[in-house]
Design a protein around this motif. Structure first.
Motif, PDB file in Angstrom:
ATOM      1  N   ALA A   1       0.834  -1.203   0.000  1.00 54.85           N
ATOM      2  CA  ALA A   1       0.000   0.000   0.000  1.00 54.85           C
ATOM      3  C   ALA A   1       0.867   1.251   0.000  1.00 54.85           C
ATOM      4  O   ALA A   1       0.597   2.213  -0.713  1.00 54.85           O
ATOM      5  CB  ALA A   1      -0.930  -0.004   1.206  1.00 54.85           C
TER       6      ALA A   1
ATOM      7  N   ARG B   1       1.871   2.647  -3.258  1.00 52.37           N
ATOM      8  CA  ARG B   1       0.880   3.270  -4.133  1.00 52.37           C
ATOM      9  C   ARG B   1       0.573   4.676  -3.620  1.00 52.37           C
ATOM     10  O   ARG B   1      -0.556   5.000  -3.268  1.00 52.37           O
ATOM     11  CB  ARG B   1      -0.374   2.412  -4.203  1.00 52.37           C
ATOM     12  N   GLY B   2       1.590   5.489  -3.599  1.00 55.95           N
ATOM     13  CA  GLY B   2       1.466   6.862  -3.117  1.00 55.95           C
ATOM     14  C   GLY B   2       1.140   7.816  -4.245  1.00 55.95           C
ATOM     15  O   GLY B   2       0.479   7.454  -5.219  1.00 55.95           O
TER      16      GLY B   2
ATOM     17  N   TYR C   1       2.386   6.925  -7.820  1.00 53.11           N
ATOM     18  CA  TYR C   1       1.573   5.865  -8.415  1.00 53.11           C
ATOM     19  C   TYR C   1       0.251   6.412  -8.940  1.00 53.11           C
ATOM     20  O   TYR C   1      -0.160   6.118 -10.062  1.00 53.11           O
ATOM     21  CB  TYR C   1       1.310   4.775  -7.386  1.00 53.11           C
TER      22      TYR C   1
END
Lengths: 204, 204
Positions: free
Chosen positions: A163, A166-167, A170
């Motif tokens: 997770a 997926r900053g 992303y």
DNA sequence: GTCTATATTGGGATAGAC
DNA sequence: GTCTATCCCAATATAGAC
């Protein structure tokens, strides 16, 4: 799925062409005419190999998930110092997640997931869930070696690990705002994620 | 965007109907016929208010982004103990992210983003970027009060904060595997994310 | 502004020859 | 198995009456 070595050349052409188009255009926007043209075969040939558009897309997704799991084997090591091992994991998975193939697949499965639960489920199991199992194993082994905190649950930490990747970078790549991210941006994101993960998970 | 108070009833009906349909079905799967039926107006009326399907979708997205920013004001406090404040932030943003409206919007913008860069850009600025600015301000204020580490950069930490919330639960909801997550699952995810964030960011 | 009715295009799927 | 040519439906957008 059949053995990759025994695949017919035309089927390969179709899968590759469909993969390229679905990745860049999405599902709905790609016509079977376009796939046939891109693959250099007739439309009827498509339907000889795949029962329809959804089956074709499902085959593309399944193949990509297998490729991801294969590729991820190389980063499962524990010999370097912890920071270096962690950094390799982060680097590998971030680069995978922002790759056109992964973004395109995720984007399209997400869009169609509501109407095609079987596809969504198959993708989740073969893709994200498979990746999480790998990462969970890596974390558990690091715990065994005393380099990651013993009290964390690998089943919780593995999803948090992915997770965190997926900053903002992303999201912007996924939305198409950044077609191809710069090497500097990737490295900065890898460094930041590695720092945060080590602060949260490294043994004291 | 016009003032919400001055919006005509028919326009409201259309926006609400379109929002419901796009959220549950995606963009391509929703026909203008279906929107007209759901809104209780004729198809010609749709085109009187919006120049086409894309404009209608864009209006729905814009309205939702505004609603999100409005809603997020209530969690911007610093009076309770750090863990409690952090927990409220995590709880609010996780529940927002897994809400049908947010999932449906993100899913659809993502799918169409490649072909409609303007929509993707407008969504990013009004949605994710606006949310990140709010969270960044909250983090900076906590740093000023000495409760979060001074050396972290709010511009890095805010995206990591929201990224951490898009874990396994989020993915499964987004893919439609879990239509409506259980309260227990949400609380467990909130607790886990809060713990990790505090370990990574709380001042020593 | 709002309706009914329709024009027109695009694309998934197939028939039939070779 | 592979092609060409075609069927047929669905869906966007509009014309025209009220």
């Amino acid at each position: 799925m059949d053995n990759v070595d025994e695949i017919s050349p035309k089927r390969r052409q179709v899968l590759d062409a469909a993969g390229r188009l679905f990745t860049s255009e999405g599902f709905a926007a790609v016509s079977m005419d376009a796939v046939a043209r891109e693959a250099g075969v007739s439309k009827a040939t498509l339907y000889a190999y795949f029962t329809g558009k959804h089956a074709l897309f499902g085959a593309v997704v399944a193949e990509r998930c297998v490729a991801m799991v294969e590729a991820s084997r190389i980063v499962n090591d524990h010999d370097a110092p912890l920071r270096e091992c962690m950094r390799r994991q982060v680097d590998f998975w971030l680069r995978f997640l922002i790759s056109p193939a992964a973004i395109g697949t995720y984007r399209t499965v997400l869009a169609e997931g509501g109407r095609f639960p079987d596809l969504a489920h198959a993708f989740y199991e073969a893709g994200p869930a498979a990746g999480l199992r790998w990462i969970g194993l890596w974390i558990a082994e690091e715990q065994r070696r005393g380099r990651l905190r013993a009290e964390i649950d690998p089943r919780r930490a593995a999803p948090q690990f992915t997770a965190l990747l997926r900053g903002d970078l992303y999201i912007q790549v996924a939305l198409g705002l950044i077609p191809v991210p710069s090497e500097e941006a990737i490295v900065a994101e890898v460094d930041a994620a590695t720092d945060t993960l080590l602060r949260a998970y490294a043994a004291a």
